[in-house]
Design an enzyme around this catalytic site. Sequence first.
Site, PDB file in Angstrom:
ATOM      1  N   LYS A   1      -2.938  19.788 -21.297  1.00 20.93           N
ATOM      2  CA  LYS A   1      -3.597  18.516 -21.541  1.00 20.93           C
ATOM      3  C   LYS A   1      -3.598  18.311 -23.046  1.00 20.93           C
ATOM      4  CE  LYS A   1      -7.868  15.945 -21.424  1.00 20.93           C
ATOM      5  NZ  LYS A   1      -9.343  16.031 -21.418  1.00 20.93           N
TER       6      LYS A   1
ATOM      7  N   ALA B   1     -12.725  11.042 -19.293  1.00 16.85           N
ATOM      8  CA  ALA B   1     -13.774  10.873 -20.302  1.00 16.85           C
ATOM      9  C   ALA B   1     -14.629   9.638 -20.051  1.00 16.85           C
ATOM     10  CB  ALA B   1     -13.200  10.815 -21.714  1.00 16.85           C
TER      11      ALA B   1
END
Length: 264
Positions: free
Chosen positions: A105, A192
């Site tokens: 990631k 997020a």
Amino acid sequence: MSTNTAERPAFKIGRFEFDSRLIIGTGKYESFEQNLECAEASGAEMVTIALRRVNFDASKGPRLLDVIKPERFTILPNTAGCYTADDAVTTARLGRELLDTELVKLEVIGDERTLFPDVAATLEAAQRLIDDGFTVLPYITDDPVACQRLEAMGCPAVMPLAAPIGSGMGIRNPANLRIIMETVEVPVIVDAGVGTASDAAFAMELGATALLMNTAIAHAKDPVKMAKAMRQGVEAGRAAYEAGRMPKRLYASASSPLDGTASF
């Protein structure tokens, strides 16, 4: 995107296949054991770890990966804490050596206060890592053009933010997320900013392939219960997306049709 709820796997990233559409992090929990309990409750099959913040040396104390075991979960190393493309590439290569995985990631932070990604540096690092054989999942702003460019260079998924990391504000720009989902062919993993299960359901109703979250579970009053709620929110939101919601109307529409009713 598939509309077959029985189809498995739910989605693919490179050679990796997943049935769960929920990915969770491994930071901010009270203990590794609580982290594991939440991972199990969430149904997650993939967890992400910050390479710069995790202890890999048994001589320095307990290790996360002794509890969150690679035999049970797909480990997604991330480059959290990197502020340049060079740092991110170096950290990703370290993760490949330590964990024997090409998955990464990619995070290249551009602003310390908001933790928004540096788009230009992310694009640069992504290309370098792809050229080096990595399977790159980039954390990026909710910018459709940036997501299209990341797909074009070979990223097997894109990870646009919903809101600033750890903010819990939920989906701030659904229009941009919808555009991204409609203009890229790779999985869109919303990353997020999710705060509660209704945020998760909303993201999935928009058409997200999957969600990644950490703080929303770890900082809940009851993290395990929130992990279960997030799992249910993701499942409900995906089912609603596949079912296709009714159109919105300005005026009322009678639930019981009036045609054929008797006059008095």
